[in-house]
Scaffold this motif. Structure first.
Motif, mmCIF file in Angstrom:
data_model
loop_
_atom_site.group_PDB
_atom_site.id
_atom_site.type_symbol
_atom_site.label_atom_id
_atom_site.label_comp_id
_atom_site.label_asym_id
_atom_site.label_seq_id
_atom_site.Cartn_x
_atom_site.Cartn_y
_atom_site.Cartn_z
ATOM 1 N N GLU A 187 41.929 72.646 46.200
ATOM 2 C CA GLU A 187 43.125 72.404 47.448
ATOM 3 C C GLU A 187 43.791 71.152 47.169
ATOM 4 O O GLU A 187 45.000 70.979 47.415
ATOM 5 C CB GLU A 187 42.475 72.869 48.673
ATOM 6 N N ARG A 190 46.211 71.506 44.405
ATOM 7 C CA ARG A 190 47.551 72.483 44.761
ATOM 8 C C ARG A 190 48.296 71.727 45.830
ATOM 9 O O ARG A 190 49.835 71.711 45.365
ATOM 10 C CB ARG A 190 47.043 73.565 45.259
ATOM 11 N N MET A 194 52.429 70.848 45.258
ATOM 12 C CA MET A 194 53.252 71.541 46.163
ATOM 13 C C MET A 194 54.112 70.221 46.904
ATOM 14 O O MET A 194 55.091 70.492 47.552
ATOM 15 C CB MET A 194 52.637 72.497 47.228
ATOM 16 N N TRP A 199 58.701 70.410 42.860
ATOM 17 C CA TRP A 199 58.075 71.669 42.791
ATOM 18 C C TRP A 199 59.119 72.716 43.263
ATOM 19 O O TRP A 199 59.069 73.655 42.804
ATOM 20 C CB TRP A 199 56.883 71.813 43.715
ATOM 21 N N ASN A 278 53.046 76.055 38.326
ATOM 22 C CA ASN A 278 52.722 77.267 39.236
ATOM 23 C C ASN A 278 51.587 77.938 38.489
ATOM 24 O O ASN A 278 50.839 78.614 39.304
ATOM 25 C CB ASN A 278 53.953 78.208 38.785
ATOM 26 N N LEU A 281 48.518 76.620 40.131
ATOM 27 C CA LEU A 281 48.252 77.143 41.283
ATOM 28 C C LEU A 281 47.463 78.388 41.225
ATOM 29 O O LEU A 281 46.542 78.824 42.137
ATOM 30 C CB LEU A 281 49.514 76.958 42.199
ATOM 31 N N TYR A 282 48.142 79.247 40.493
ATOM 32 C CA TYR A 282 47.783 80.709 40.612
ATOM 33 C C TYR A 282 46.237 80.883 39.870
ATOM 34 O O TYR A 282 45.480 81.649 40.497
ATOM 35 C CB TYR A 282 48.600 81.545 39.484
ATOM 36 N N ARG A 285 43.621 79.367 42.246
ATOM 37 C CA ARG A 285 43.718 80.425 43.531
ATOM 38 C C ARG A 285 42.620 81.593 43.186
ATOM 39 O O ARG A 285 41.630 82.119 43.881
ATOM 40 C CB ARG A 285 44.836 80.923 44.058
#
Length: 374
Positions: A187, A190, A194, A199, A278, A281-282, A285
């Motif tokens: 986190e 991320r 962001m 971004w 990105n 991020l994916y 997650r």
């Protein structure tokens, strides 16, 4: 020559892939490489699964960095995963950025990059995409699935979701779920991405100006977890950088005074040239969502109830990202499912990254397990 096999391969498969989110995804692009030849009965296929920031170039030169493959020491002729004996397949995971479908891919519905419209994926979704690829290559049953870190998670999912298609699973420096500490580190990364103004809510592709600063910080934070305190102390300690005319002097500012600071900054900056923010991020997650017991009422052994695979689980004594306790949890569950499992904890001062570095004992374990009679 069979066009399906070789280096820098890419295939578009119609799918659709049923995603854990409830959506279906199609078509799916999969970028992959193969090393070695498939034998007559297609029984010598070994799928190597990569970690978070890895890719399909496990044993060949990376096209962006020019560096050897991330597991070139492990995969090749006469090496532990011997390409004179096995046909090794390594695919870029779904959601990544080296040719497989991910946020940077073009959405056929809009003719623009998916960005944050790309569906949220899971480790199981990645494995479902790999299963399509393995079928495309004409392989009914893999001799083995091998992976470290996130790659080990994929190996576990393969044995759980497709038990009839995996003879052996090698799980190295991994876990059956992501811990609260690991989620917390992800986190931080991320949020760094962001918070970068570049971004732009994930819509930065048209400007060709990605959030490199945020991604660099994310990589720095994650990289700390891949190392060990002993390893950092041995390599850097509190040693200061040498400056022109001032060897080992403090700047009394906020430049990289310490060698370890300079090292982390280099790791962060070099990462931005080969990875998409990105995708970071994916994939993080997907790892955070990973809990193999979740679909089985919290009982991990039930995830392996139908497996006929043999398992080899390996941990490292200095790995605090996926400590040995996590590997033991996997082994206990496999014992509960009456699966055939071997386990070893190896000594290394290098922390989580030990699975990527020279370790003769790991070489012997992997080579012996893959070559053992069924």
């Amino acid at each position: 020559m069979d066009e399906r096999f070789g280096l820098d391969r890419r295939v578009r498969l119609l799918g659709p892939i049923p995603l854990d989110s409830g959506r279906g995804f199609a078509p799916v692009e999969i970028a992959y490489e193969t090393y070695g030849a498939l034998n007559a009965d297609a029984g010598n296929g070994v799928l190597v699964c990569h970690a978070l920031t890895g890719d399909q170039y496990c044993a060949s030169e990376h096209p962006l960095t020019g560096k050897p493959g991330w597991w070139a020491r492990m995969v090749g002729p006469g090496k532990p995963i011997d390409t004179d004996r096995y046909c090794v397949i390594c695919a870029n995971v779904l959601g990544s950025c080296m040719g497989s479908s991910g946020p940077a891919s073009v959405d056929p519905a809009t003719d623009a990059a998916y960005g944050m419209d790309f569906p949220v994926i899971t480790i199981a979704d990645m494995v479902r995409a790999q299963e399509l690829l393995v079928g495309h290559l004409g392989i009914e049953r893999l001799h083995a699935v091998v992976g470290g870190s996130m790659g080990g998670m994929q190996a576990l999912v393969w044995a759980s979701l497709f038990p009839a298609r995996v003879a052996r699973a090698v799980v190295i420096a991994s876990a059956a779920r992501h811990s609260a500490q690991n989620i917390a580190f992800h986190e931080v990364g991320r949020q760094a991405i962001m918070a970068d103004p570049k971004w732009r809510g994930g819509a930065y592709y048209a400007e060709n100006d990605p959030p490199a600063a945020g991604l660099s910080v994310a990589r720095m934070a994650a990289h700390i977890t891949y190392l060990s305190e002993a390893g950092l102390t041995d390599k850097f300690g509190r040693r200061l950088q040498d400056r022109p005319g001032k060897p080992g002097a403090k700047s009394f500012g906020f430049d990289a005074d310490f060698q370890v600071e300079s090292y982390l900054r280099h790791q962060g900056l070099s990462f931005t040239g080969r990875f998409d923010a990105n995708s970071y991020l994916y994939i993080t997650r997907a790892m955070d969502y990973f809990d193999l017991a979740d679909a089985h009422d919290g009982r991990l052994a039930r995830a392996f109830a139908s497996t006929k695979s043999r398992f080899c689980v390996v941990s490292f004594d200095s790995d605090w990202l996926y400590p040995t306790a996590e590997s033991r949890r996997i082994v206990h569950a496999l014992n509960g499912a009456r699966a055939d499992v071997s386990f070893v904890e190896l000594a290394s001062p290098f922390g989580h990254d030990a699975f990527l570095l020279d370790n003769p004992e790991l070489d012997r374990v992997v080579s012996g397990f893959l070559g053992a009679a069924a």
